[in-house]
Design a protein around this motif. Sequence first.
Motif, mmCIF file in Angstrom:
data_model
loop_
_atom_site.group_PDB
_atom_site.id
_atom_site.type_symbol
_atom_site.label_atom_id
_atom_site.label_comp_id
_atom_site.label_asym_id
_atom_site.label_seq_id
_atom_site.Cartn_x
_atom_site.Cartn_y
_atom_site.Cartn_z
ATOM 1 N N ALA A 131 0.852 -1.191 0.000
ATOM 2 C CA ALA A 131 0.000 0.000 0.000
ATOM 3 C C ALA A 131 0.886 1.239 0.000
ATOM 4 O O ALA A 131 1.827 1.342 0.795
ATOM 5 N N ASN A 132 0.625 2.154 -0.902
ATOM 6 C CA ASN A 132 1.414 3.380 -1.019
ATOM 7 C C ASN A 132 0.961 4.370 0.053
ATOM 8 O O ASN A 132 -0.077 5.026 -0.091
ATOM 9 N N SER A 133 1.738 4.486 1.128
ATOM 10 C CA SER A 133 1.327 5.305 2.278
ATOM 11 C C SER A 133 1.303 6.801 1.968
ATOM 12 O O SER A 133 0.831 7.594 2.784
ATOM 13 N N LEU A 134 1.788 7.216 0.799
ATOM 14 C CA LEU A 134 1.633 8.616 0.379
ATOM 15 C C LEU A 134 0.173 8.897 0.009
ATOM 16 O O LEU A 134 -0.251 10.057 -0.017
ATOM 17 N N LYS A 135 -0.595 7.838 -0.281
ATOM 18 C CA LYS A 135 -1.973 8.019 -0.749
ATOM 19 C C LYS A 135 -3.022 7.233 0.032
ATOM 20 O O LYS A 135 -4.203 7.571 -0.024
ATOM 21 N N THR A 136 -2.604 6.171 0.717
ATOM 22 C CA THR A 136 -3.596 5.309 1.366
ATOM 23 C C THR A 136 -2.944 4.511 2.491
ATOM 24 O O THR A 136 -1.762 4.693 2.793
ATOM 25 N N SER A 137 -3.721 3.608 3.093
ATOM 26 C CA SER A 137 -3.185 2.684 4.107
ATOM 27 C C SER A 137 -3.548 1.271 3.663
ATOM 28 O O SER A 137 -4.375 1.073 2.762
ATOM 29 N N ALA A 138 -2.958 0.280 4.323
ATOM 30 C CA ALA A 138 -3.245 -1.122 3.976
ATOM 31 C C ALA A 138 -4.731 -1.420 4.135
ATOM 32 O O ALA A 138 -5.356 -2.038 3.267
ATOM 33 N N LYS A 139 -5.342 -0.937 5.242
ATOM 34 C CA LYS A 139 -6.767 -1.218 5.489
ATOM 35 C C LYS A 139 -7.656 -0.536 4.451
ATOM 36 O O LYS A 139 -8.638 -1.121 3.976
ATOM 37 N N PHE B 257 -4.870 0.581 -8.837
ATOM 38 C CA PHE B 257 -3.509 0.599 -9.388
ATOM 39 C C PHE B 257 -3.291 1.862 -10.215
ATOM 40 O O PHE B 257 -2.275 2.548 -10.067
ATOM 41 N N LYS B 258 -4.266 2.166 -11.084
ATOM 42 C CA LYS B 258 -4.126 3.346 -11.946
ATOM 43 C C LYS B 258 -4.015 4.634 -11.135
ATOM 44 O O LYS B 258 -3.375 5.590 -11.550
ATOM 45 N N ASP B 259 -4.638 4.635 -9.941
ATOM 46 C CA ASP B 259 -4.575 5.813 -9.063
ATOM 47 C C ASP B 259 -3.321 5.839 -8.184
ATOM 48 O O ASP B 259 -3.168 6.738 -7.350
ATOM 49 N N GLY B 260 -2.455 4.828 -8.342
ATOM 50 C CA GLY B 260 -1.188 4.821 -7.605
ATOM 51 C C GLY B 260 -1.304 4.448 -6.140
ATOM 52 O O GLY B 260 -0.475 4.838 -5.321
ATOM 53 N N LEU B 261 -2.339 3.664 -5.808
ATOM 54 C CA LEU B 261 -2.549 3.301 -4.399
ATOM 55 C C LEU B 261 -1.660 2.153 -3.939
ATOM 56 O O LEU B 261 -1.524 1.932 -2.736
ATOM 57 N N PHE B 262 -1.055 1.422 -4.885
ATOM 58 C CA PHE B 262 -0.196 0.300 -4.483
ATOM 59 C C PHE B 262 0.804 -0.041 -5.578
ATOM 60 O O PHE B 262 0.663 0.360 -6.732
ATOM 61 N N GLU B 263 1.814 -0.807 -5.182
ATOM 62 C CA GLU B 263 2.744 -1.475 -6.093
ATOM 63 C C GLU B 263 2.731 -2.958 -5.734
ATOM 64 O O GLU B 263 2.469 -3.313 -4.579
ATOM 65 N N VAL B 264 3.017 -3.811 -6.701
ATOM 66 C CA VAL B 264 3.192 -5.237 -6.398
ATOM 67 C C VAL B 264 4.616 -5.403 -5.873
ATOM 68 O O VAL B 264 5.585 -5.062 -6.554
ATOM 69 N N GLN B 265 4.745 -5.865 -4.642
ATOM 70 C CA GLN B 265 6.066 -6.020 -4.008
ATOM 71 C C GLN B 265 5.983 -7.078 -2.919
ATOM 72 O O GLN B 265 5.184 -6.956 -1.995
ATOM 73 N N ASP B 266 6.801 -8.115 -3.025
ATOM 74 C CA ASP B 266 6.770 -9.210 -2.058
ATOM 75 C C ASP B 266 7.030 -8.691 -0.636
ATOM 76 O O ASP B 266 7.739 -7.703 -0.428
ATOM 77 N N ALA B 267 6.463 -9.395 0.333
ATOM 78 C CA ALA B 267 6.584 -8.990 1.738
ATOM 79 C C ALA B 267 8.044 -8.903 2.181
ATOM 80 O O ALA B 267 8.442 -7.957 2.880
ATOM 81 N N SER B 268 8.873 -9.866 1.768
ATOM 82 C CA SER B 268 10.293 -9.843 2.155
ATOM 83 C C SER B 268 10.999 -8.619 1.591
ATOM 84 O O SER B 268 11.821 -7.983 2.262
ATOM 85 N N SER B 269 10.687 -8.265 0.362
ATOM 86 C CA SER B 269 11.282 -7.096 -0.274
ATOM 87 C C SER B 269 10.906 -5.813 0.469
ATOM 88 O O SER B 269 11.704 -4.882 0.565
ATOM 89 N N GLN B 270 9.694 -5.786 1.020
ATOM 90 C CA GLN B 270 9.241 -4.603 1.763
ATOM 91 C C GLN B 270 10.033 -4.396 3.052
ATOM 92 O O GLN B 270 10.128 -3.280 3.566
ATOM 93 N N LYS B 271 10.605 -5.473 3.587
ATOM 94 C CA LYS B 271 11.404 -5.365 4.820
ATOM 95 C C LYS B 271 12.597 -4.422 4.643
ATOM 96 O O LYS B 271 13.039 -3.763 5.578
ATOM 97 N N ILE B 272 13.137 -4.382 3.409
ATOM 98 C CA ILE B 272 14.394 -3.677 3.183
ATOM 99 C C ILE B 272 14.250 -2.172 3.394
ATOM 100 O O ILE B 272 15.123 -1.525 3.971
ATOM 101 N N GLY B 273 13.126 -1.607 2.943
ATOM 102 C CA GLY B 273 12.892 -0.177 3.146
ATOM 103 C C GLY B 273 12.923 0.194 4.616
ATOM 104 O O GLY B 273 13.542 1.194 5.013
ATOM 105 N N TYR B 274 12.255 -0.619 5.450
ATOM 106 C CA TYR B 274 12.260 -0.358 6.894
ATOM 107 C C TYR B 274 13.645 -0.558 7.492
ATOM 108 O O TYR B 274 14.080 0.185 8.377
ATOM 109 N N PHE B 275 14.343 -1.562 7.000
ATOM 110 C CA PHE B 275 15.667 -1.916 7.523
ATOM 111 C C PHE B 275 16.657 -0.754 7.349
ATOM 112 O O PHE B 275 17.545 -0.550 8.175
ATOM 113 N N LEU B 276 16.486 0.017 6.263
ATOM 114 C CA LEU B 276 17.408 1.137 5.984
ATOM 115 C C LEU B 276 17.232 2.293 6.964
ATOM 116 O O LEU B 276 18.113 3.134 7.094
ATOM 117 N N ASP B 277 16.085 2.319 7.671
ATOM 118 C CA ASP B 277 15.862 3.309 8.733
ATOM 119 C C ASP B 277 16.012 4.749 8.221
ATOM 120 O O ASP B 277 16.762 5.549 8.787
#
Length: 401
Positions: free
Chosen positions: A156-164, A201-221
Amino acid sequence: MELIHRNLLIGIHDALQETFFEKNKYADKVIERLLKANKKWGSQDRAVVSEIFYNIIRWKKRLEYYMGEGVKPSNIYKLILAYVLWSQTRFKKFDEFDGIKTADIITKLKKNTVPTKAIEHSIPDWLAETLEKELGADWEKEMQALNEQAPTVLRANSLKTSAKELISDLSDENIVSYTIKNYPDAVQLEEKKNVFLTTSFKDGLFEVQDASSQKIGYFLDVKEGQRVVDACAGAGGKTLHLAALMGNKGQIIALDIFDWKLAELKRRAKRAGAHNIETRLISDNKVIKRLYEKADRLLIDAPCSGLGVLKRNPDSKWKIDQEFIDRIKKEQQQILQDYSKILKKGGKMVYATCSILPSENNKQIEEFLQNNPNFKMIKDEKVMPSEGYDGFYMAMIERVS
């Protein structure tokens, strides 16, 4: 499984021919083109074609054993038949296989045993040896997981929405999804759907990205206002996540050696509403040198064997070899040496791969730290395929002087 019509069978045959016998044709692109060329196929037909296509690629070595020979352009129908008999899939008009003897295949299937672990897990012999050498007794558990179908996970693209909110929006478009514990932005689909056709998708609310791959953004702090360099940005999956985590504040410099990937990143960033990304093509070493000691954070999502993502790219195990892995390890070490100079003193970098081999992961970091005493390890983490998602490795390192 439903009965399959002849035109779908021909489509699978042609896609396999292209994947196995035309160099650099990757399965995901081949199937994408096939489905685009056959717009009249219904959603169920498309799903069946994709599933059979990927499963045959996944189990090629085992199917070759049942066939009694290797795959040649002339016997792709025999390969499909081996899969049909093994998985008990039924084709409409089974007589279309006239001329192909089923008796030998059926005899081997009845034995229900295979002579080697490489055949059992359907991987090249060299890869079975490499995995056993590097992972020890756990290698078979990981290979079993890698032979499963990958789930579809969105970020979920948090610039525009949330997971819920995204789950609710997708539900309005008849797509059932749910959150994943400990992954704040991740949304997993209950079943595979073409999400790229959705308004969300067309409105930019999400990208397809595996859960493990998403860990890396948080890991970079990352923090708002920082200067962040994504040194191997590609088409920008992780870059876009970093932009969202920074709330569009600060600067992200996305580097890559391929202009077309950066063009795709720009297009995706526009859709996502990510405004703090600047792309730079690595046309020569000066591009890197100009950034020396300028970054608060650095992401090196290094080129690798991709062995952690075989769930979604099963064809890559047939396209690489030990020589490729040896070559990529030298490239990884060179990238670490060259790009680490981008960090300021006190800056932090994350080295990440989608490999499960220690020789591409922690061993690379150990070698780098031995040769660079002005850096220190803060933490590292490995995510294995048996945990449910893609296999990844990430290590955070700080520049201390």
